[in-house]
Scaffold this motif. Structure first.
Motif, mmCIF file in Angstrom:
data_model
loop_
_atom_site.group_PDB
_atom_site.id
_atom_site.type_symbol
_atom_site.label_atom_id
_atom_site.label_comp_id
_atom_site.label_asym_id
_atom_site.label_seq_id
_atom_site.Cartn_x
_atom_site.Cartn_y
_atom_site.Cartn_z
ATOM 1 N N PRO A 80 0.116 -101.400 97.047
ATOM 2 C CA PRO A 80 0.394 -102.011 95.748
ATOM 3 C C PRO A 80 0.308 -103.537 95.827
ATOM 4 O O PRO A 80 0.378 -104.103 96.921
ATOM 5 N N PRO A 84 4.700 -104.391 98.649
ATOM 6 C CA PRO A 84 6.142 -104.186 98.746
ATOM 7 C C PRO A 84 6.517 -103.280 99.919
ATOM 8 O O PRO A 84 5.785 -102.354 100.255
ATOM 9 N N ALA A 85 7.645 -103.611 100.550
ATOM 10 C CA ALA A 85 8.193 -102.767 101.625
ATOM 11 C C ALA A 85 9.692 -102.999 101.636
ATOM 12 O O ALA A 85 10.157 -104.002 101.115
ATOM 13 N N TYR A 86 10.436 -102.064 102.208
ATOM 14 C CA TYR A 86 11.891 -102.215 102.232
ATOM 15 C C TYR A 86 12.279 -103.331 103.183
ATOM 16 O O TYR A 86 12.048 -103.221 104.388
ATOM 17 N N ASP A 88 15.016 -104.427 104.472
ATOM 18 C CA ASP A 88 16.004 -104.267 105.540
ATOM 19 C C ASP A 88 15.524 -103.355 106.674
ATOM 20 O O ASP A 88 16.215 -103.179 107.660
ATOM 21 N N MET A 89 14.311 -102.803 106.512
ATOM 22 C CA MET A 89 13.787 -101.954 107.588
ATOM 23 C C MET A 89 12.920 -102.773 108.535
ATOM 24 O O MET A 89 12.460 -103.855 108.191
ATOM 25 N N PHE A 94 9.986 -98.314 109.099
ATOM 26 C CA PHE A 94 9.299 -98.144 107.825
ATOM 27 C C PHE A 94 8.100 -97.198 107.981
ATOM 28 O O PHE A 94 7.913 -96.265 107.198
ATOM 29 N N GLN A 145 0.910 -98.970 106.194
ATOM 30 C CA GLN A 145 1.500 -97.878 105.427
ATOM 31 C C GLN A 145 0.420 -97.120 104.637
ATOM 32 O O GLN A 145 0.470 -95.901 104.508
#
Lengths: 312, 246
Positions: A80, A84-86, A88-89, A94, A145
């Motif tokens: 995207p 975007p990625a989390y 805190d990981m 991830f 990812q």
């Protein structure tokens, strides 16, 4: 194969994507070009099943995104916009998470993760939290990812945005190496990227497709296509005579002076109807015994085509 | 709905509580406040009774502020960070995502609740309480926490802004608590038919929770909390489907 038929999306009164159709086959790398707000991201969001189309259909290898979203999502890898990625990981956890959601198991999962990490060069930051990574690394985590499950279709929204020239080159090489066995659709603002990786480009503005073709075909629409740039040694006194003799050649339509000083003149010479005039001009220069410093043909400039198509 | 995928989402989500200070702050504050409420406001010692009812009595009020702080991030954070696009383009359904996240938050409150075990040990040390009633109290408290969380999940799905999610969740939860309070019921009981008063009262967390926490395990109280959870989670899924791109 990705097949898009009469796809539209409206947000209330705003028509973000307006009746677009195209197909992308395996082995093709399709570049999606267009100004900001043209509908590139919205189209990609519909292909990946994030947004539901207002009208029209998207099918990926025979599966419809509305009727069978999971089958489509399994076949697609998606980066995207903004990767975007989390935060805190760590990249390791991830990728582990995405691999599990993608249904990868056991040694296959392990080897896919290792393979992907190597491909996008994440080895050094695997156990750092994503929050603390540089923009370039974050983008690579997003890319990792997307390619983790070796998808049949790859949708990349501005994959090289925010990368330095070396990283851009790496990402483009990565895309080119994967191109043969996949369908790849990427959006970009960078026109040189189209040359570097795309086999086909679509220019989109205000939700409509304005041009669709290979980069070379699009360039042929440029007024600079087959124009000749010539630089030669001559005195200012003789310049006028030289210009006139060039304009008298049958293929030449008009001539612009790019630069001049008292010993050098540089011209841009435009042909009639995109004809090839380099032969004529070089022959003429030899006959006149001009001292030519530079002589080359322009293929056409994609940015100029882009501007002339997307600004009305 | 696939259990293994919910499990994967659940684990990621639960781990993320502990990857940030949220988990520790929440647990410490929860234990601290529940201690204060029990011993000071609840007169745990002065009552001279070996039970945990002063402990459980304050749970609705404790949850009123703590649970929205936990639930506000559930979806608002995904929206703000753009990860909602990543999550919902993975091969999972919205129902699976909603359940995975909710169950993780619920499990987290269960952990916080389990860590109040010294309370249980003290009361057993001091006297001979009815441990079945205490277990019922824990179950009731957990069910109520689930209902708060489901409400919070739904409201968090509405906005990018965690502060807004927090404030609105507190207000909605307050309405659910107060609807069983004499303050509200007296207002209606003077003129409204008994049926309406009972209906309003039947929506109250307090009515159902106090029944369970007294050791009265009535199936209706379970059904009340579980159907409340199901309803708000269903609403969450619908809202996300409608508003995911906003």
């Amino acid at each position: 194969m990705v097949e898009i038929k009469k796809l539209s999306k409206d947000f209330g009164s705003l028509m973000a994507v307006n009746d677009i159709s195209f197909q992308v086959k395996q082995g093709e790398v399709l570049g999606f070009l267009g100004p900001n707000g043209a509908g590139k991201s919205t189209t990609m969001k519909m292909i990946t099943g994030f947004l539901t189309p207002s009208a029209g259909s998207v099918t990926v290898n025979g599966h419809d995104i509305v009727q069978n979203p999971l089958a489509v999502k399994q076949r697609i890898g998606y980066l995207p916009e903004g990767a975007p990625a989390y935060p805190d990981m760590t990249p390791a956890s991830f990728l582990e998470f995405v691999a599990q959601v993608r249904g990868l198991r056991g040694s296959n999962k392990q080897s896919r993760i290792e393979d992907t990490v190597k491909k996008v060069h994440l080895e050094g930051v695997l156990y750092q939290s994503i929050d603390t990574l540089s923009k370039g690394f974050k983008r690579r985590v997003g890319l990792a990812q997307a390619i983790l499950h070796d998808p049949e279709v790859l949708i990349l929204d501005e994959p090289t945005d925010g990368l330095d020239p070396n990283q851009k080159h790496e990402v483009r090489t990565l895309i080119k190496n994967m191109a043969e066995e996949k369908v790849i659709i990427l959006s970009t603002h960078i026109l040189e990227e189209v040359h570097a990786v795309c086999t086909r480009a679509i220019i989109i503005a205000d939700g409509k497709i304005l041009a669709d073709g290979t980069p070379a075909e699009l360039e042929a629409k440029s007024q600079f296509h087959n124009a000749v740039t010539m630089t030669l040694h001559c005195s200012t006194a003789k310049a006028k005579q030289i210009r006139q003799s060039l304009l008298n050649l049958p293929g030449v339509q008009k001539l612009e002076t790019l630069a001049k000083n008292n010993s050098m003149q540089s011209y841009q010479i435009f042909p009639h109807a995109h004809r090839s005039i380099i032969g004529e001009i070089s022959q003429h220069a030899r006959n006149q015994q001009w001292k030519v410093e530079e002589l080359h043909v322009n293929k056409g400039r994609l940015d100029e085509v882009f501007r002339s198509i997307t600004t009305v | 709905m696939r259990g293994n995928l919910i499990w994967v989402l659940f684990r990621r989500e639960l781990a993320s509580y502990f990857a940030t200070p949220i988990a520790y702050v929440f647990i410490v504050i929860f234990l601290f406040l529940s201690g204060i409420f029990t011993f000071y406001l609840g007169n745990f010692f002065a009552r001279g009774q070996a039970d945990l009812s002063p402990f459980f009595t304050f749970h609705p009020w404790l949850y009123l502020f703590l649970i929205p702080a936990l639930s506000m991030r559930l979806w608002a954070e995904e929206r703000k960070g753009g990860t909602i696009e990543l999550l919902l383009t993975l091969p999972i359904t919205i129902t699976e995502a909603v359940l995975g996240k909710f169950l993780a938050a619920w499990a987290f409150t269960a952990i916080a609740l389990i860590l109040t075990f010294p309370m249980w040990i003290s009361v057993n040390y001091l006297g001979n309480p009815d441990n079945a009633v205490i277990i019922a109290g824990y179950i009731g408290s957990l069910l109520m926490a689930g209902a708060f969380l489901a409400i919070g999940s739904c409201i968090s799905a509405l906005t990018k802004n965690q502060v807004i999610a927090f404030v609105i969740t507190v207000v909605v939860c307050l309405a659910f608590i107060l609807s069983g309070f004499p303050l509200v019921l007296d207002f209606f009981s003077g003129w409204a038919p008994q049926v309406i008063v009972e209906t309003i009262s039947s929506f109250s967390f307090l009515t159902h929770f106090s029944a369970i926490s007294k050791g009265v395990l009535d199936l209706r109280d379970f059904i009340y909390f579980l159907s409340l959870i199901a309803f708000w989670l269903f609403a969450t899924a619908i809202l996300i489907e409608m508003k995911k791109a906003d």
